[in-house]
Write a protein that holds these residues in place. Structure first.
Motif, short mmCIF file in Angstrom:
data_model
loop_
_atom_site.label_atom_id
_atom_site.label_comp_id
_atom_site.label_asym_id
_atom_site.label_seq_id
_atom_site.Cartn_x
_atom_site.Cartn_y
_atom_site.Cartn_z
N GLN A 1 0.82 -1.21 0.00
CA GLN A 1 0.00 0.00 0.00
C GLN A 1 0.86 1.26 0.00
OE1 GLN A 1 -2.38 -0.86 3.43
NE2 GLN A 1 -3.86 -2.11 2.30
N ALA A 2 2.08 1.16 0.54
CA ALA A 2 3.00 2.29 0.53
C ALA A 2 3.75 2.42 -0.79
CB ALA A 2 4.01 2.15 1.68
N GLY A 3 3.51 1.49 -1.72
CA GLY A 3 4.15 1.56 -3.03
C GLY A 3 5.55 1.00 -3.07
N LYS A 4 5.93 0.26 -2.04
CA LYS A 4 7.24 -0.37 -2.02
C LYS A 4 7.15 -1.78 -2.59
CE LYS A 4 8.92 3.02 0.64
NZ LYS A 4 9.87 4.03 0.13
N GLN A 5 8.25 -2.24 -3.19
CA GLN A 5 8.30 -3.62 -3.62
C GLN A 5 8.57 -4.51 -2.42
OE1 GLN A 5 9.84 -4.50 -7.58
NE2 GLN A 5 10.68 -2.43 -7.62
N LEU A 6 8.10 -5.76 -2.51
CA LEU A 6 8.14 -6.66 -1.36
C LEU A 6 8.93 -7.92 -1.67
CD1 LEU A 6 6.99 -7.62 1.46
CD2 LEU A 6 5.09 -8.61 0.15
N LEU A 7 9.86 -8.22 -0.79
CA LEU A 7 10.44 -9.55 -0.70
C LEU A 7 9.96 -10.14 0.62
CD1 LEU A 7 14.13 -8.87 -1.79
CD2 LEU A 7 12.22 -9.63 -3.21
#
Length: 386
Positions: free
Chosen positions: A113-119
């Motif tokens: 939701q914060a627009g960060k990519q996720l690992l």
């Protein structure tokens, strides 16, 4: 996070100079968080042609003890006990989630939701519904990333995938996988999140690895029946008093794939003497293959129905794809290398490149199978459709 066009066409020395930093925020700094940190620190040395060079700029963890340890081990970085502070930082493009499994969904959804990519460390979430919501949001936002099922990156497993894609097995008839440890045999091992609450238990911890490998090597799972067992019924809680254990110490599943093939997986932490004892056996109309961590540098294969009895051994050593520059192909394979190969794929995935990193949708399928297994075990082993 822009990457220069045509970087990989340049000489390696120029690639290194032009590689862009990829700001990483690490959430969780327990044992697995430290493994992730080690790999991210080593990655530029092993893969100097990566167009992105990961840099850990901040760590969030649940205690001041672990955040202080992160500061000591990782140098001049920002540390906090509130992971939300990482989501506000412009110098962080990717969040690496290493919290206990029961916290994955909250963290992952906030990251996306914060627009960060996720690992995300495996498994993706504690339930199939949570995992599916994560996968859907990542897809809607167009955000790359994936889940670190590192066993996919064992060179022998990569070779097994290539052989299977090349028709080694023919029509798959059956498969059998196990993953054994001895760590839950000790009755005085204290109660932690691994024994109680969402995301706990051996099926989630070890079994999810096996289910990912089934999907990776053989295809999607359609139906499951399961039996789960708790061998040590109570453990000492935080106050030193016995607390009931509500998770499994061992799990045995029968699986039916979408193409009709049948197989089994068994995950257990109550096998005396076992330590990451993993074995994969697959048999088809044209051939078979066996992988065993007792011989992690090779595969036993039978290629053709008229092949010699017993088959032949293929040496795989460290023939990883892509090949790191320091761990050469003729070196013996090891678990740290498997993690490092995983994080090379993570960086590629953050660029939107196609890799063999477990996608969010694949990881969600694993969780849906686990949900079905829990439902089956509650119904005394009835077959449940995924």
């Amino acid at each position: 996070m822009a990457v220069a066009i045509g970087v990989e066409a340049l000489p390696r020395e120029e690639q290194d100079c032009m590689a862009q930093e990829l700001g990483i925020g690490l959430i969780g700094y327990g044992a697995i968080g430290r493994v992730h940190a080690l790999c991210l620190k080593m990655l530029p040395m092993l893969y100097p042609s990566l167009p992105l060079r990961p840099k850990i700029v901040a760590v969030a963890s649940g205690s001041t003890t672990s955040t202080e340890r992160a500061r000591q081990e990782l140098g001049d970085i920002f540390v906090t006990t509130d992971y939300r502070e990482l989501l506000q930082r412009d110098d962080i493009a990717v969040i690496d989630c290493c919290t206990p499994t029961g916290q994955h969904a909250e963290v992952a959804m906030a990251v996306l939701q914060a627009g960060k990519q996720l690992l995300c460390e495996k498994p993706l979430a504690a339930t199939g519904a949570e995992a599916q919501a994560i996968a859907q949001l990542a897809n809607e936002r167009g955000l790359g990333g994936g889940v670190t099922y590192h066993l996919r990156f064992i060179p022998a497993i990569q070779e097994a995938r290539r052989l299977i894609e090349g028709g080694l097995l023919g029509e798959l008839h059956s498969f059998h996988l196990h993953y054994y440890r001895a760590s839950n045999l000790q009755p005085d091992r204290p109660l932690t999140w691994r024994f109680a609450g969402p995301g706990s238990g051996v099926l989630q911890d070890l079994g999810s690895h096996l289910l990912d490998l089934v999907n990776y090597l053989f295809g999607p799972i359609a139906r499951v029946n399961a039996q789960l067992r708790t061998v040590v019924p109570t453990r000492l809680g935080p106050e030193g008093k016995p607390v009931p254990v509500n998770s499994d110490d061992s799990a045995m599943l029968q699986l039916k794939l979408q193409d009709g093939a049948l197989g089994t997986i068994e995950a257990s932490k109550v096998v005396p003497g076992a330590a990451d004892d993993i074995r994969i056996m697959a048999y088809g109309s044209q051939g078979s293959l066996v992988f065993d961590t007792l011989d992690p540098n090779g595969l036993l294969v039978v290629d053709g129905p008229e092949a010699a009895v017993g088959g032949r051994r293929i040496s795989t050593l460290s023939f990883a794809v892509p090949q790191p520059v320091i761990i050469q192909a003729e070196k013996a394979s090891g678990s740290l290398q498997w993690y490092l190969s995983t994080f090379e794929a993570c960086c590629r995935a953050s660029l939107g490149e196609t890799t063999r990193l477990t996608s969010f949708s694949e990881a969600a399928h694993v969780q849906q199978v686990i949900d079905a297994a829990f439902a089956s075990a509650a119904a005394d082993g009835a077959w449940v459709t995924v």
